[in-house]
Design an enzyme around this catalytic site. Structure first.
Site, PDB file in Angstrom:
ATOM      1  N   LYS A  77      -1.095  11.706   5.520  1.00  0.00           N
ATOM      2  CA  LYS A  77      -0.911  11.282   6.910  1.00  0.00           C
ATOM      3  C   LYS A  77      -2.183  10.526   7.311  1.00  0.00           C
ATOM      4  O   LYS A  77      -3.220  11.112   7.568  1.00  0.00           O
ATOM      5  CB  LYS A  77      -0.684  12.510   7.801  1.00  0.00           C
ATOM      6  CG  LYS A  77      -0.270  12.148   9.204  1.00  0.00           C
ATOM      7  CD  LYS A  77      -1.476  12.190  10.116  1.00  0.00           C
ATOM      8  CE  LYS A  77      -1.201  11.667  11.486  1.00  0.00           C
ATOM      9  NZ  LYS A  77      -1.782  10.346  11.707  1.00  0.00           N
ATOM     10  N   GLU A 109     -13.922  17.746   6.231  1.00  0.00           N
ATOM     11  CA  GLU A 109     -15.072  16.822   6.320  1.00  0.00           C
ATOM     12  C   GLU A 109     -15.103  16.360   7.762  1.00  0.00           C
ATOM     13  O   GLU A 109     -14.266  15.553   8.179  1.00  0.00           O
ATOM     14  CB  GLU A 109     -14.863  15.610   5.393  1.00  0.00           C
ATOM     15  CG  GLU A 109     -14.774  15.943   3.913  1.00  0.00           C
ATOM     16  CD  GLU A 109     -16.120  16.286   3.311  1.00  0.00           C
ATOM     17  OE1 GLU A 109     -17.155  16.053   3.947  1.00  0.00           O
ATOM     18  OE2 GLU A 109     -16.129  16.819   2.190  1.00  0.00           O
ATOM     19  N   LEU A 110     -16.054  16.881   8.548  1.00  0.00           N
ATOM     20  CA  LEU A 110     -15.987  16.684  10.005  1.00  0.00           C
ATOM     21  C   LEU A 110     -17.128  15.815  10.538  1.00  0.00           C
ATOM     22  O   LEU A 110     -17.715  15.040   9.802  1.00  0.00           O
ATOM     23  CB  LEU A 110     -15.942  18.071  10.670  1.00  0.00           C
ATOM     24  CG  LEU A 110     -14.884  19.014  10.087  1.00  0.00           C
ATOM     25  CD1 LEU A 110     -14.957  20.384  10.728  1.00  0.00           C
ATOM     26  CD2 LEU A 110     -13.478  18.440  10.245  1.00  0.00           C
ATOM     27  N   CYS A 150     -19.591   9.001   9.802  1.00  0.00           N
ATOM     28  CA  CYS A 150     -19.961  10.389  10.069  1.00  0.00           C
ATOM     29  C   CYS A 150     -21.379  10.678   9.597  1.00  0.00           C
ATOM     30  O   CYS A 150     -21.997  11.616  10.066  1.00  0.00           O
ATOM     31  CB  CYS A 150     -18.975  11.318   9.389  1.00  0.00           C
ATOM     32  SG  CYS A 150     -18.763  10.911   7.674  1.00  0.00           S
ATOM     33  N   GLU A 198     -22.641  13.128  18.755  1.00  0.00           N
ATOM     34  CA  GLU A 198     -22.362  12.023  17.840  1.00  0.00           C
ATOM     35  C   GLU A 198     -21.939  10.815  18.691  1.00  0.00           C
ATOM     36  O   GLU A 198     -20.949  10.884  19.419  1.00  0.00           O
ATOM     37  CB  GLU A 198     -21.212  12.464  16.920  1.00  0.00           C
ATOM     38  CG  GLU A 198     -20.879  11.505  15.815  1.00  0.00           C
ATOM     39  CD  GLU A 198     -19.685  12.004  14.970  1.00  0.00           C
ATOM     40  OE1 GLU A 198     -18.748  12.621  15.515  1.00  0.00           O
ATOM     41  OE2 GLU A 198     -19.698  11.727  13.758  1.00  0.00           O
TER      42      GLU A 198
HETATM   43  P1  NAP Z   1      -9.560  12.612  14.575  1.00  0.00           P
HETATM   44  O1  NAP Z   1      -9.140  12.261  15.932  1.00  0.00           O
HETATM   45  O2  NAP Z   1      -9.895  14.020  14.273  1.00  0.00           O
HETATM   46  O3  NAP Z   1      -8.394  12.090  13.614  1.00  0.00           O
HETATM   47  C1  NAP Z   1      -8.455  12.222  12.219  1.00  0.00           C
HETATM   48  C2  NAP Z   1      -7.050  12.349  11.669  1.00  0.00           C
HETATM   49  O4  NAP Z   1      -6.466  13.550  12.158  1.00  0.00           O
HETATM   50  C3  NAP Z   1      -6.100  11.228  12.091  1.00  0.00           C
HETATM   51  O5  NAP Z   1      -5.196  10.970  11.037  1.00  0.00           O
HETATM   52  C4  NAP Z   1      -5.375  11.840  13.266  1.00  0.00           C
HETATM   53  O6  NAP Z   1      -4.104  11.258  13.496  1.00  0.00           O
HETATM   54  C5  NAP Z   1      -5.219  13.264  12.775  1.00  0.00           C
HETATM   55  N1  NAP Z   1      -4.999  14.248  13.837  1.00  0.00           N
HETATM   56  C6  NAP Z   1      -5.346  14.204  15.136  1.00  0.00           C
HETATM   57  N2  NAP Z   1      -4.917  15.315  15.778  1.00  0.00           N
HETATM   58  C7  NAP Z   1      -4.279  16.078  14.848  1.00  0.00           C
HETATM   59  C8  NAP Z   1      -3.596  17.327  14.882  1.00  0.00           C
HETATM   60  N3  NAP Z   1      -3.502  18.038  16.005  1.00  0.00           N
HETATM   61  N4  NAP Z   1      -3.053  17.797  13.741  1.00  0.00           N
HETATM   62  C9  NAP Z   1      -3.143  17.102  12.592  1.00  0.00           C
HETATM   63  N5  NAP Z   1      -3.749  15.901  12.499  1.00  0.00           N
HETATM   64  C10 NAP Z   1      -4.324  15.402  13.611  1.00  0.00           C
HETATM   65  O7  NAP Z   1     -10.842  11.797  14.109  1.00  0.00           O
HETATM   66  P2  NAP Z   1     -11.093  10.223  14.167  1.00  0.00           P
HETATM   67  O8  NAP Z   1     -11.416   9.863  15.572  1.00  0.00           O
HETATM   68  O9  NAP Z   1      -9.978   9.485  13.492  1.00  0.00           O
HETATM   69  O10 NAP Z   1     -12.366  10.062  13.218  1.00  0.00           O
HETATM   70  C11 NAP Z   1     -13.667  10.139  13.688  1.00  0.00           C
HETATM   71  C12 NAP Z   1     -14.294  11.471  13.320  1.00  0.00           C
HETATM   72  O11 NAP Z   1     -14.181  11.694  11.919  1.00  0.00           O
HETATM   73  C13 NAP Z   1     -15.772  11.489  13.620  1.00  0.00           C
HETATM   74  O12 NAP Z   1     -16.128  12.705  14.219  1.00  0.00           O
HETATM   75  C14 NAP Z   1     -16.408  11.380  12.247  1.00  0.00           C
HETATM   76  O13 NAP Z   1     -17.698  11.929  12.171  1.00  0.00           O
HETATM   77  C15 NAP Z   1     -15.423  12.096  11.391  1.00  0.00           C
HETATM   78  N6  NAP Z   1     -15.541  11.683   9.983  1.00  0.00           N
HETATM   79  C16 NAP Z   1     -16.039  12.575   9.089  1.00  0.00           C
HETATM   80  C17 NAP Z   1     -16.210  12.212   7.764  1.00  0.00           C
HETATM   81  C18 NAP Z   1     -16.762  13.183   6.774  1.00  0.00           C
HETATM   82  O14 NAP Z   1     -16.612  12.954   5.580  1.00  0.00           O
HETATM   83  N7  NAP Z   1     -17.383  14.270   7.190  1.00  0.00           N
HETATM   84  C19 NAP Z   1     -15.846  10.931   7.342  1.00  0.00           C
HETATM   85  C20 NAP Z   1     -15.324  10.040   8.275  1.00  0.00           C
HETATM   86  C21 NAP Z   1     -15.181  10.444   9.607  1.00  0.00           C
HETATM   87  P3  NAP Z   1      -3.895  10.119  14.636  1.00  0.00           P
HETATM   88  O15 NAP Z   1      -4.713   8.971  14.210  1.00  0.00           O
HETATM   89  O16 NAP Z   1      -2.428   9.865  14.563  1.00  0.00           O
HETATM   90  O17 NAP Z   1      -4.353  10.718  15.925  1.00  0.00           O
END
Ligand code: NAP
Length: 480
Positions: free
Chosen positions: A173, A248-249, A282, A384
Site C-alpha cells: 500500500k 521506520e518512523l 527522516c 521534525e
Molecule cells: P504517514 O502519514 O504516516 O503515511 C505513511 C503511509 O502510511 C502512507 O502510505 C499512508 O497512506 C499510510 N497511512 C496513513 N494512515 C494510515 C493508517 N491509519 N493505517 C495504515 N496506513 C496509514 O507519513 P508520511 O507523511 O507519508 O511520511 C512522512 C513521515 O515518514 C515522516 O515522519 C518521516 O520522518 C517518516 N519517514 C521515515 C523513514 C524511516 O526510514 N525511518 C523514511 C521515510 C520517511 P496515505 O498516503 O494514503 O495517507
C-alpha cells in the site's frame, strides 16, 4: 492523462473513475493521474492472492528467487530515466536526485538477490548424547508493506526485496501522493516474470486498507515507514493478531560541529544531509549544534554556499531544491520559522516561501533558511520540520552537546564533525541513535542497517540485518 490500475493476483484492476484518487504534481499543482480507490474488498483479494501464492514461492530454491530479483534489478537500471521522471512528476524532487533514488532503490534489489542465497540456519550441540538440534529459518508469511511519499521507490524496494528474498509474498500500500512510482515498480515485477499473487498492490484509503490488513490473521508481518503517529497506531492494532511488525518512523537528527572539525567538510556534509529532497527525509539533520568558538565562521561558510541552492520545479535543469509536498507541509515549515523568529532567533539566510498561484494542490516552495540564536524551547528545535530549515544552536562542551542531542524522543540519525579519533569513538558510542554519521552526512546505503532507537522505530532495514525481519526461526529437535 492516464488512469492507473491496482495489481492483484497478476491482474491489473481498474477502479471507478468518479471514485478514484487524484494525483497532483507538487511543483505545479496540476492534476496528473487518477488511481483506483481500493477498499476492503480489493485489500482482502490482495491478501488472498498473496496467501495462496505463498507456499509455491516459499518452496522455490533460493537461487531461483534470487534470479527473479536480479531481473527486476536489471529492468530498474534499464528504465532508470522513465522511473526518475515519473518520480519527479509526482513527488517533486529534482530529476538528478530522482535518478539517484532509482539507483539507491535498485541497490536493495541487487543486495537481497544475493542475500536470498545466504539464509543460513545452525546446528546446535545438544546437552543430551542422543539429541540433535537444528535451527532453521523460514519466511514469516504474507507481508503487508505500507510506504511514505518522500522516497517513492526506495522505501518500497527496501521492504519488498528482502521479503521476496526470504520467501514471503507481499501486499503493498503506497502513499496516496506518490502511487505512480509504485505502480511502475509493480509493472517491472510482472515483467521480470514473478509469479502472480507474489506481489500485489492496493491503492486507496489508508484507513480502510490499513484496518483490513491489521485485522486479517493471514497477514503475519507489517512493515511500515512513515510518521511516528501512524506507526504507534499500527503497533496497537498489531496486538490483536500478534503480527510481527517493523517500524521506520520519524526523526529529529542532531548535527554537531566541534571546534576541531574540518569546517569546509562539515558545511558540505551538512548541506547534503539537510537539503536532499528539500529537507523531507527522516534522517535530515534538523538541529545544528555548533561549538561557540567556531559558530560565526561556520554560519558564514553556510551562508556562502546556500546561495547556490536554486529553488524551483525539479524538472528544470540546475534546480537543487524542489517544492514541498503539499500545503500542510508548507504551512508547518513556515510556522516553525515564524515561531523561532518571534522567540528571538536571527534570520541569517532565506526565510522566503511562495506559492506559484496555479492551483492549491501544489506549487509550494520554501527557500533554504538559516537561523541562528536558536534555543531549546523553540518548535524548530523540538519537532521534525521536514523542510529546508537549518536552526543553529551553540554549545560550549562535548558533554553539553551530547546531552542536547540526546534530549529527544526520536533516535534515528545523528551526525557530528571532528578530526579527533578518540572523540569520534567516544561521541558515536554516547549518541542514542540508530545511525551515526562521523564526518559524513550521507549515511544511507543498501549494505548498512537502517533504523531507529526510541520512538523512531523497531527493527532494521538494509544490509544482511534487513532480511531477518522477514524470517521466523524454527527449532527442530531430533531424538536419535
Ligand atoms: P504517514 O502519514 O504516516 O503515511 C505513511 C503511509 O502510511 C502512507 O502510505 C499512508 O497512506 C499510510 N497511512 C496513513 N494512515 C494510515 C493508517 N491509519 N493505517 C495504515 N496506513 C496509514 O507519513 P508520511 O507523511 O507519508 O511520511 C512522512 C513521515 O515518514 C515522516 O515522519 C518521516 O520522518 C517518516 N519517514 C521515515 C523513514 C524511516 O526510514 N525511518 C523514511 C521515510 C520517511 P496515505 O498516503 O494514503 O495517507
Amino acid at each position: 492523462m492516464e488512469n492507473y490500475k491496482m495489481y492483484i493476483n497478476g491482474e491489473w484492476i481498474s477502479g471507478k473513475k468518479e471514485n478514484s484518487i487524484k494525483v497532483y504534481n507538487p511543483a505545479t499543482g496540476e492534476l496528473i493521474a487518477y488511481v483506483p480507490n481500493g477498499g476492503e474488498k480489493e485489500t482482502k483479494e490482495a491478501i488472498t492472492a498473496a496467501y495462496e501464492a505463498l507456499p509455491r514461492w516459499a518452496d522455490l530454491p533460493a537461487n531461483v528467487r534470487s534470479n527473479y530479483l536480479k531481473k527486476v534489478y536489471q529492468l530498474m537500471i534499464e528504465r532508470q530515466e522513465e522511473i526518475a521522471q515519473l518520480m519527479t512528476f509526482e513527488q517533486g524532487k529534482p530529476l538528478k536526485e530522482a535518478l539517484g533514488e532509482v539507483f539507491y532503490a535498485a541497490g536493495f534489489v541487487d543486495w537481497y538477490a544475493e542475500e536470498a542465497k545466504r539464509i543460513y540456519g545452525e546446528t546446535i550441540p545438544a546437552w543430551s548424547p542422543n539429541k540433535r538440534i537444528l535451527a532453521i529459518k523460514q519466511p514469516v508469511g504474507v507481508v503487508a508493506a505500507i510506504t511514505p511519499w518522500n522516497f517513492p521507490a526506495a522505501m518500497i524496494t527496501r521492504k519488498i526485496a528482502p521479503a521476496l528474498a526470504a520467501g514471503c509474498t507481499v501486499v503493498l500500500k503506497p502513499a496516496s501522493q506518490t502511487p505512480l512510482t509504485a505502480i511502475k515498480l509493480c509493472q517491472l515485477f510482472e515483467e521480470a516474470g514473478i509469479p502472480k499473487g507474489v506481489v500485489n498492490l492496493v491503492t486507496g484509503s489508508a484507513q480502510v486498507i490499513g484496518n483490513t490488513i491489521m485485522e486479517d490473521k493471514r497477514v503475519r508481518k507489517v512493515t511500515f515507514t512513515g510518521s511516528t503517529e501512524v506507526g504507534k497506531k499500527l503497533m496497537e492494532q498489531s496486538a490483536k493478531t500478534v503480527k510481527n511488525i517493523s517500524l521506520e518512523l520519524g526523526g529529529h537528527a542532531p548535527l554537531i560541529v566541534f571546534e576541531d572539525a574540518n569546517l569546509d567538510k562539515a558545511v558540505e556534509e551538512a548541506l547534503a544531509s539537510k537539503l536532499r529532497n528539500c529537507g523531507q527525509t527522516c534522517i535530515a539533520s534538523n538541529r545544528f549544534y555548533v561549538q561557540e568558538s567556531i559558530k560565526e565562521e561556520f554560519i558564514g561558510k553556510l551562508k556562502n554556499r546556500l546561495k547556490d541552492f536554486i529553488v524551483g520545479d525539479g524538472m528544470k535543469e540546475g534546480v537543487l531544491i524542489g517544492p514541498v509536498i503539499d500545503k500542510n507541509s508548507y504551512d508547518k515549515i513556515q510556522q516553525h520559522i515564524k515561531d523561532a523568529i518571534e522567540q528571538g532567533a536571527k534570520l541569517e539566510f532565506g526565510g522566503k516561501s511562495y506559492h506559484n498561484g496555479i492551483s492549491q494542490q501544489g506549487g509550494y516552495f520554501v527557500e533554504p533558511t538559516l537561523l541562528s540564536n536558536v534555543r531549546k524551547g523553540m518548535t524548530v528545535a523540538k519537532e521534525e520540520t521536514f523542510g529546508p530549515v537549518l536552526p543553529v544552536i551553540s554549545f560550549k562542551t562535548e558533554e553539553e552537546a551530547i546531552e542536547m542531542a540526546n534530549d529527544t524522543d526520536y533516535g534515528l540519525a545523528a551526525y557530528f564533525f571532528t578530526e579527533s579519533l578518540s572523540r569520534s569513538i567516544r561521541v558515536a558510542e554516547k549518541l542514542e541513535f540508530g545511525i551515526i554519521g562521523v564526518n559524513d552526512g550521507r549515511t544511507s546505503t543498501p549494505q548498512a542497517p537502517f533504523g531507529g532507537y526510541k520512538e523512531s522505530g523497531i527493527g532494521r532495514e538494509g544490509g544482511h540485518f534487513g532480511i531477518e525481519g522477514f524470517l521466523e526461526i524454527k527449532h527442530i529437535s531430533i531424538e536419535l
